[in-house]
Design an enzyme around this catalytic site. Sequence first.
Site, PDB file in Angstrom:
ATOM      1  N   LYS A 139     -14.357  36.307  -2.579  1.00 56.23           N
ATOM      2  CA  LYS A 139     -14.956  35.642  -3.736  1.00 56.23           C
ATOM      3  C   LYS A 139     -15.698  34.357  -3.365  1.00 56.23           C
ATOM      4  O   LYS A 139     -16.712  34.029  -3.977  1.00 56.23           O
ATOM      5  CB  LYS A 139     -13.929  35.371  -4.832  1.00 56.23           C
ATOM      6  CG  LYS A 139     -12.701  34.593  -4.466  1.00 56.23           C
ATOM      7  CD  LYS A 139     -11.732  34.516  -5.646  1.00 56.23           C
ATOM      8  CE  LYS A 139     -10.462  33.757  -5.298  1.00 56.23           C
ATOM      9  NZ  LYS A 139      -9.623  34.474  -4.308  1.00 56.23           N
ATOM     10  N   ASN A 161     -13.189  27.285  -8.140  1.00 58.55           N
ATOM     11  CA  ASN A 161     -12.215  27.243  -7.051  1.00 58.55           C
ATOM     12  C   ASN A 161     -12.889  26.911  -5.722  1.00 58.55           C
ATOM     13  O   ASN A 161     -12.349  27.158  -4.661  1.00 58.55           O
ATOM     14  CB  ASN A 161     -11.500  28.606  -6.946  1.00 58.55           C
ATOM     15  CG  ASN A 161     -10.203  28.526  -6.170  1.00 58.55           C
ATOM     16  OD1 ASN A 161      -9.428  27.602  -6.346  1.00 58.55           O
ATOM     17  ND2 ASN A 161      -9.973  29.493  -5.304  1.00 58.55           N
ATOM     18  N   HIS A 177      -0.423  36.668  -3.854  1.00 57.40           N
ATOM     19  CA  HIS A 177       0.133  35.707  -4.818  1.00 57.40           C
ATOM     20  C   HIS A 177       1.242  36.319  -5.676  1.00 57.40           C
ATOM     21  O   HIS A 177       1.436  35.910  -6.826  1.00 57.40           O
ATOM     22  CB  HIS A 177      -0.970  35.167  -5.732  1.00 57.40           C
ATOM     23  CG  HIS A 177      -2.061  34.445  -5.000  1.00 57.40           C
ATOM     24  ND1 HIS A 177      -1.819  33.418  -4.128  1.00 57.40           N
ATOM     25  CD2 HIS A 177      -3.412  34.633  -5.003  1.00 57.40           C
ATOM     26  CE1 HIS A 177      -2.960  32.977  -3.629  1.00 57.40           C
ATOM     27  NE2 HIS A 177      -3.941  33.695  -4.129  1.00 57.40           N
TER      28      HIS A 177
END
Length: 402
Positions: free
Chosen positions: A95, A118, A164
């Site tokens: 990403k 981010n 995660h």
Amino acid sequence: TGRAAAAALAASGGEVWAWDDGEAARAAFDGTLVDLNTADLSGLAGVVVSPGVPHSAPIFAAAARHGVPVIGDIEVFARAQPKGRIVGITGTNGKSTTTALVHHLCITAGLPAAMGGNIGLPILAQDPLPETGVWVLELSSYQLEITHSLACDVAILTNITPDHLERHGTMAAYAGAKARLFAMQKPGSTAIVSKAAQAAYAVTNGPVMLIEDVPLPSPQTEWPALKGPHNLENARAAIAAARAMGIADDVIAAGLASYQALAHRMEPVGEKRGLLWVNDSKATNPDSTAPALSAYPRIHWIAGGRPKLDATGKADLSAVLPHLGDVVAAYLIGEAAVQFGEQLQSRLPVTQSGTLAQAVQDVLAAARPGDVVLFSPAAASFDQFKDFEDRGAAFRAAVAAL
């Protein structure tokens, strides 16, 4: 992110209470400090938390008791109704590169553009864009969990693999956080997903483009900073987004050719001792390392760190095993070294280097001119380094010292 949110809300006329559990961070803050762990939250318009704050933190329960919404800076950005179009990018791997590439293609086309989320400067610390501008946002699952009204004109999911899970608990919850990016889109918006992700998400608000089906405006051999099958996938997603922004193929081709790799993401750091040294420190899991191993012939692979463990507590390297055809040898470091070695030793020569500095010396003793040294750890950095950037900087410094 927290300071930027506090400053933006205060500049907009809001009364801001700020808190950080770290004493050093509080000492550096110039504003009103209130311990939100113990304060009466009734009457607050909202609580803006850092994406890193887990839902188990007391602030979430306290806000719920007082009927106060908990949001992040991306939600504040969305509620500010920014001018310009929004491209949102999420995914397990790729990403950051896709975000930077979409931003670069917009700039190449002469469109006013800003990159955040981010990556880079906090979004609330950036200057507004005109109506013709494009906001390009990298969005993590942590950020999407506390975002409710970000309507992206173009939404991209690069891929999704287990990650995660210590935060989300299950793959379903992790995938659900990613799916919010599409659920918030308005009818007529564009969704860009991989074929594998298409099965995971029922995207019904607009046209869906499959990354694998995106035609190329020029061959990948003309994109020096986008080597490997994973960067071809990232480029296809960015190409589709650029076309959705109205950018012509000749401009896209020029942008792909001029794009410079992000630091620590398949970043060539120089040729020393007849070897090309490549810093891929951002590859913190096997899925992100796997395609990197197909990017060059005759690779000496430095790997290891703190491994991402599967449900049985093992460091699972199965994602990389089909991609070892161009790997001459592996040099293992950190906590993962023993488990990685057990899975690799029957397939290629393995050296237990222990540290990054020793791995560099071990490579020099074995490599021959023309070979490639790829530092793609397939593990987190926190056993020996502060973060992946600190780890990548250490690799750069070791190469520079040769």
